[in-house]
Design an enzyme around this catalytic site. Structure first.
Site, PDB file in Angstrom:
ATOM      1  N   LYS A  11      43.103  52.365  -0.163  1.00 54.57           N
ATOM      2  CA  LYS A  11      42.352  51.137  -0.439  1.00 54.57           C
ATOM      3  C   LYS A  11      43.106  49.883   0.030  1.00 54.57           C
ATOM      4  O   LYS A  11      44.297  49.951   0.368  1.00 54.57           O
ATOM      5  CB  LYS A  11      42.036  51.083  -1.938  1.00 54.57           C
ATOM      6  CG  LYS A  11      41.076  52.194  -2.400  1.00 54.57           C
ATOM      7  CD  LYS A  11      40.719  52.037  -3.883  1.00 54.57           C
ATOM      8  CE  LYS A  11      39.751  53.124  -4.336  1.00 54.57           C
ATOM      9  NZ  LYS A  11      39.368  52.963  -5.767  1.00 54.57           N
ATOM     10  N   TYR A  51      29.568  52.995  -2.757  1.00 57.95           N
ATOM     11  CA  TYR A  51      29.707  52.965  -4.212  1.00 57.95           C
ATOM     12  C   TYR A  51      28.355  52.797  -4.908  1.00 57.95           C
ATOM     13  O   TYR A  51      28.304  52.377  -6.064  1.00 57.95           O
ATOM     14  CB  TYR A  51      30.682  51.871  -4.633  1.00 57.95           C
ATOM     15  CG  TYR A  51      32.140  52.275  -4.489  1.00 57.95           C
ATOM     16  CD1 TYR A  51      32.669  53.340  -5.220  1.00 57.95           C
ATOM     17  CD2 TYR A  51      32.997  51.601  -3.616  1.00 57.95           C
ATOM     18  CE1 TYR A  51      33.996  53.718  -5.103  1.00 57.95           C
ATOM     19  CE2 TYR A  51      34.333  51.975  -3.485  1.00 57.95           C
ATOM     20  CZ  TYR A  51      34.820  53.032  -4.236  1.00 57.95           C
ATOM     21  OH  TYR A  51      36.134  53.417  -4.121  1.00 57.95           O
ATOM     22  N   ASN A 114      43.481  50.376  -7.379  1.00 59.66           N
ATOM     23  CA  ASN A 114      44.192  51.600  -7.753  1.00 59.66           C
ATOM     24  C   ASN A 114      44.526  52.483  -6.548  1.00 59.66           C
ATOM     25  O   ASN A 114      44.684  53.693  -6.674  1.00 59.66           O
ATOM     26  CB  ASN A 114      43.426  52.361  -8.847  1.00 59.66           C
ATOM     27  CG  ASN A 114      42.048  52.788  -8.415  1.00 59.66           C
ATOM     28  OD1 ASN A 114      41.659  52.555  -7.267  1.00 59.66           O
ATOM     29  ND2 ASN A 114      41.309  53.429  -9.293  1.00 59.66           N
ATOM     30  N   HIS A 117      41.071  56.474  -3.198  1.00 60.45           N
ATOM     31  CA  HIS A 117      39.825  57.132  -3.598  1.00 60.45           C
ATOM     32  C   HIS A 117      39.901  58.594  -3.200  1.00 60.45           C
ATOM     33  O   HIS A 117      40.480  58.929  -2.174  1.00 60.45           O
ATOM     34  CB  HIS A 117      38.612  56.504  -2.879  1.00 60.45           C
ATOM     35  CG  HIS A 117      37.384  57.376  -2.915  1.00 60.45           C
ATOM     36  ND1 HIS A 117      36.539  57.406  -3.996  1.00 60.45           N
ATOM     37  CD2 HIS A 117      36.903  58.289  -2.029  1.00 60.45           C
ATOM     38  CE1 HIS A 117      35.571  58.300  -3.758  1.00 60.45           C
ATOM     39  NE2 HIS A 117      35.774  58.845  -2.573  1.00 60.45           N
ATOM     40  N   GLU A 128      30.404  62.161   1.852  1.00 61.57           N
ATOM     41  CA  GLU A 128      31.294  61.036   2.153  1.00 61.57           C
ATOM     42  C   GLU A 128      31.960  61.214   3.517  1.00 61.57           C
ATOM     43  O   GLU A 128      32.098  60.253   4.288  1.00 61.57           O
ATOM     44  CB  GLU A 128      32.335  60.889   1.033  1.00 61.57           C
ATOM     45  CG  GLU A 128      31.693  60.462  -0.282  1.00 61.57           C
ATOM     46  CD  GLU A 128      32.645  60.441  -1.474  1.00 61.57           C
ATOM     47  OE1 GLU A 128      33.839  60.772  -1.318  1.00 61.57           O
ATOM     48  OE2 GLU A 128      32.192  60.075  -2.574  1.00 61.57           O
TER      49      GLU A 128
HETATM   50  P1  RTP Z   1      37.380  56.695  -6.851  1.00 57.88           P
HETATM   51  O1  RTP Z   1      35.891  56.924  -6.921  1.00 57.88           O
HETATM   52  O2  RTP Z   1      37.753  55.359  -6.208  1.00 57.88           O
HETATM   53  O3  RTP Z   1      38.131  57.838  -6.281  1.00 57.88           O
HETATM   54  O4  RTP Z   1      37.955  56.572  -8.329  1.00 57.88           O
HETATM   55  P2  RTP Z   1      37.529  57.335  -9.642  1.00 57.88           P
HETATM   56  O5  RTP Z   1      36.564  58.443  -9.330  1.00 57.88           O
HETATM   57  O6  RTP Z   1      38.806  57.657 -10.357  1.00 57.88           O
HETATM   58  O7  RTP Z   1      36.801  56.183 -10.429  1.00 57.88           O
HETATM   59  P3  RTP Z   1      35.228  55.817 -10.518  1.00 57.88           P
HETATM   60  O8  RTP Z   1      34.833  55.878 -11.942  1.00 57.88           O
HETATM   61  O9  RTP Z   1      34.445  56.578  -9.500  1.00 57.88           O
HETATM   62  O10 RTP Z   1      35.262  54.275 -10.122  1.00 57.88           O
HETATM   63  C1  RTP Z   1      35.305  53.911  -8.763  1.00 57.88           C
HETATM   64  C2  RTP Z   1      36.324  52.785  -8.583  1.00 57.88           C
HETATM   65  O11 RTP Z   1      35.850  51.609  -9.242  1.00 57.88           O
HETATM   66  C3  RTP Z   1      36.946  50.843  -9.698  1.00 57.88           C
HETATM   67  N1  RTP Z   1      36.811  50.656 -11.133  1.00 57.88           N
HETATM   68  N2  RTP Z   1      36.975  49.497 -11.718  1.00 57.88           N
HETATM   69  N3  RTP Z   1      37.162  47.406 -13.595  1.00 57.88           N
HETATM   70  C4  RTP Z   1      36.863  48.620 -14.030  1.00 57.88           C
HETATM   71  O12 RTP Z   1      36.681  48.897 -15.189  1.00 57.88           O
HETATM   72  C5  RTP Z   1      36.766  49.684 -13.020  1.00 57.88           C
HETATM   73  N4  RTP Z   1      36.460  50.947 -13.250  1.00 57.88           N
HETATM   74  C6  RTP Z   1      36.489  51.568 -12.053  1.00 57.88           C
HETATM   75  C7  RTP Z   1      38.214  51.619  -9.333  1.00 57.88           C
HETATM   76  O13 RTP Z   1      38.682  51.140  -8.067  1.00 57.88           O
HETATM   77  C8  RTP Z   1      37.697  53.029  -9.222  1.00 57.88           C
HETATM   78  O14 RTP Z   1      38.551  53.814  -8.440  1.00 57.88           O
HETATM   79 MG    MG Z   2      34.788  58.177  -8.201  1.00 55.28          MG
END
Ligand code: RTP
Ligand code: MG
Length: 140
Positions: A11, A51, A114, A117, A128
């Protein structure tokens, strides 16, 4: 266990801090092979589509702004059980909850910035990968 391919993004917080090699080293040391990789600037439309599943979430707008705030490196990673293995190496979404030695524990700045992804299922990995790469760009 089967050989799988998963989709990965380094990222904008990672490219900004020159961490692409350090993160790739974690993946390669763990046995994942980088079979496709390119550095791109995502457009707003691309980030919104990518997203789209989160579009009703309160963090959606900020997330899209963050993802287009600088270049990203998109990748295809290949290995045994690659989808789950990669998620394990990434660590929890919120770096405060990420296990020792994971990419997010080592490098993430915040729950949003973070660093990485990874696809969350084999089905989403295929979707994807196809969104960012032509078949000819993936060389195992
Ligand atoms: P990713 O999709 O990026 O691999 O991460 P993930 O599955 O661990 O998390 P996901 O729930 O899919 O959320 C996608 C991305 O959104 C951002 N995020 N921000 N501010 C917040 O509360 C929040 N929650 C999620 C993060 O960049 C997350 O990786
Ligand atoms: Mg995710």
């Amino acid at each position: 266990m089967a050989t799988e391919q998963t989709f990965s993004i380094l990222k904008p917080d990672a490219t900004r801090r020159n961490l692409t090699g350090a993160i790739n080293a974690v993946y390669e040391k763990a046995g994942l092979r980088i079979v496709a990789q390119k550095r791109i600037q995502m457009s707003q439309a691309m980030a919104e589509t990518f997203y789209g599943v989160h579009k009703e979430r309160p963090f959606f707008k900020d997330l899209v702004s963050f993802m287009i705030s600088g270049p990203v490196v998109v990748q295809v990673l290949e290995g045994e059980n690659a989808v789950a293995h990669h998620r394990e190496l990434m660590g929890a979404t919120n770096p405060a909850n990420a296990a020792e030695g994971t990419v997010r524990k080592l490098f993430a700045e915040s729950i949003e910035a973070n660093s990485v992804h990874g696809s969350d299922s084999l089905e989403n990995a295929a979707i994807e990968i196809a969104y960012f790469f032509a078949g000819s760009e993936i060389v195992g």
